[in-house]
Motif scaffolding. Sequence first.
Motif, short mmCIF file in Angstrom:
data_model
loop_
_atom_site.label_atom_id
_atom_site.label_comp_id
_atom_site.label_asym_id
_atom_site.label_seq_id
_atom_site.Cartn_x
_atom_site.Cartn_y
_atom_site.Cartn_z
N LEU A 157 13.12 -2.99 9.18
CA LEU A 157 12.07 -2.38 8.36
C LEU A 157 10.89 -3.34 8.19
N SER A 158 11.19 -4.61 7.98
CA SER A 158 10.12 -5.60 7.80
C SER A 158 9.29 -5.72 9.08
N ARG A 159 9.94 -5.63 10.24
CA ARG A 159 9.21 -5.69 11.52
C ARG A 159 8.32 -4.47 11.70
N GLN A 160 8.90 -3.30 11.42
CA GLN A 160 8.15 -2.05 11.62
C GLN A 160 6.96 -1.94 10.68
N LEU A 161 7.14 -2.46 9.44
CA LEU A 161 6.09 -2.31 8.44
C LEU A 161 5.11 -3.48 8.44
N GLY A 162 5.51 -4.56 9.11
CA GLY A 162 4.67 -5.75 9.12
C GLY A 162 4.60 -6.44 7.77
N ILE A 163 5.72 -6.43 7.04
CA ILE A 163 5.78 -7.13 5.75
C ILE A 163 6.92 -8.14 5.81
N SER A 164 7.00 -9.01 4.80
CA SER A 164 8.04 -10.04 4.80
C SER A 164 9.42 -9.42 4.62
N SER A 210 0.83 -1.20 0.00
CA SER A 210 0.00 0.00 0.00
C SER A 210 0.87 1.25 0.00
N PHE A 211 0.29 2.38 -0.41
CA PHE A 211 1.01 3.66 -0.37
C PHE A 211 1.47 3.95 1.06
#
Length: 164
Positions: A62-69, A39-40
């Motif tokens: 970054l993956s933890r903070q954004l909740g992405i892989s 998402s944007f």
Amino acid sequence: MCKSKEHCVLKTRELYQCNRCHHQTSLTTGTIMESTKLSFKTWFLAMFLMTQTKNGISALELSRQLGISYNASWRLKHKLMQVMKERDDSHPLTDDVQIDDAYWGGEKHGGKRSQGSENKHPFVAAVQTNDDGHPQYMRLSMVTRFRKKELELWAQKHLAGSPC
Ligand SMILES: [Zn+2]
């Protein structure tokens, strides 16, 4: 593209379609976000996190903070770094530029702490300032050594006009 201004919005796929020639485009076409699944909000949050952390942010953090892989975060980070680099490369520093030599790292445990330390990386730090002396743009470039030839090449690439 036929330059017609009449279009419709394909809601299901978030695409704009030309009424005359049926060419389809989206808000992200031609940007680094083209055909992204993120998402944007995720993109802009990533930009914020990458620019606000003092020591840079790892793809893992970054993956933890954004909740992405991790893979998605790694790709996102490298896309953003690439466009920042391209922007820098296409805008050499100009007017008042302050340059200094510096070393990065060199605090490896058990290692030597002299300038010859294997873990120490020389880099050029340059800042373009405005009339009030405030920093506008900066460039931090790793070099192999502070040699005249290498600094000349650096200046040709990163400074506008010819070096004195
Ligand atoms: Zn058209």
